[in-house]
Scaffold this active site. Structure first.
Site, mmCIF file in Angstrom:
data_model
loop_
_atom_site.group_PDB
_atom_site.id
_atom_site.type_symbol
_atom_site.label_atom_id
_atom_site.label_comp_id
_atom_site.label_asym_id
_atom_site.label_seq_id
_atom_site.Cartn_x
_atom_site.Cartn_y
_atom_site.Cartn_z
ATOM 1 C CE LYS A 142 25.720 -14.043 41.676
ATOM 2 N NZ LYS A 142 27.140 -14.235 41.245
ATOM 3 C CE1 TYR B 60 23.850 -16.173 44.074
ATOM 4 C CE2 TYR B 60 21.851 -15.731 42.824
ATOM 5 C CZ TYR B 60 23.134 -16.243 42.898
ATOM 6 O OH TYR B 60 23.709 -16.816 41.787
#
Length: 244
Positions: free
Chosen positions: A156, A152
């Protein structure tokens, strides 16, 4: 408000949570809105809460043909495309030792490839009218990295790089591309955290509280509107001061 009067906005992953809050803020500001979501029925139900100026469309952002169809739905139904928000995302948290290759690939694909698909197909339509605003939803995890979120956090952070590259490519076409990095935002997902984890995260926030979905939506409205007309390639942290 009429900040987005006459404009058409698409928000991916908008059947609930932050996506729906942004879609609602756009509708309240006068925009016609297309809610994209993996689940057609949930997309339609969410659109119904916004009134006749909204429609729901099924879209898997990893699938290029479905993202193109989402853009086509906006232009076919409402005649134009002015704002596109790349919000769809998933989490598959695990440590490096226990994370599966599939969990890594899924998160990278949905966040990073999904954002790329949304940006390129929206930009292709916006170039025709020489105007538009693209808003990418990154995360504070992409700035500092979080334990158990190597997939993640990488995705991002990648969205930030993609935002800046796209902003440079598209500026001369009248298209602005900016990103938001939310911190701890109150939602069904975050409120399901163990109390100890919640308290630890809260202790890191100078403002002493979690943010509300509406506080992300208001920044997304700013970036979509002419209030931010001289901003592109920027990353706005909405974190209550956490990890300044």
């Amino acid at each position: 408000m009429t900040l987005l009067a006459g404009r058409v906005a698409v928000v991916t992953g908008a059947a609930q949570g932050l996506g729906l809050a942004m879609a609602r803020a756009y509708a309240d500001a006068g925009a016609r809105v297309v809610i994209g979501d993996l689940d057609q029925s949930r997309a339609e139900q969410a659109a119904a809460t916004l009134g006749e100026a909204a429609i729901g469309v099924a879209c898997d952002v990893v699938r290029a043909d479905q993202v193109q169809s989402l853009v086509d739905a906006a232009t076919g139904h409402f005649g134009r495309l002015d704002v596109f928000v790349n919000n769809a995302g998933i989490t598959r948290d695990a440590t490096l030792r226990t994370m599966s290759e599939d969990d890594f690939d899924q998160v990278i694909s949905v966040h990073l490839k999904g954002c790329w698909n949304g940006t390129r197909f929206a930009a292709a339509r916006m170039r025709e009218q020489q105007s538009g605003a693209i808003v990418n939803i990154s995360s504070l995890s992409g700035k500092v990295g979080m334990v158990g979120q190597s997939n993640y956090s990488a995705a991002k952070a990648g969205i930030v790089g993609m935002t800046k590259a796209a902003a440079k490519e598209l500026a001369h076409h009248g298209i602005r591309v900016n990103a938001i990095q939310p911190g701890l935002i109150r939602s069904a997902m975050t409120e399901a955290m163990p109390q100890k984890v919640w308290d630890q995260k809260l202790s890191e926030i100078p403002m002493g509280r979690a943010g509300e979905p509406s506080e992300i939506a208001s920044v997304a409205l700013f970036l979509a509107s002419d209030l931010s007309s001289y901003m592109t390639g920027t990353v706005l942290e909405v974190t209550g001061g956490r990890f300044m």
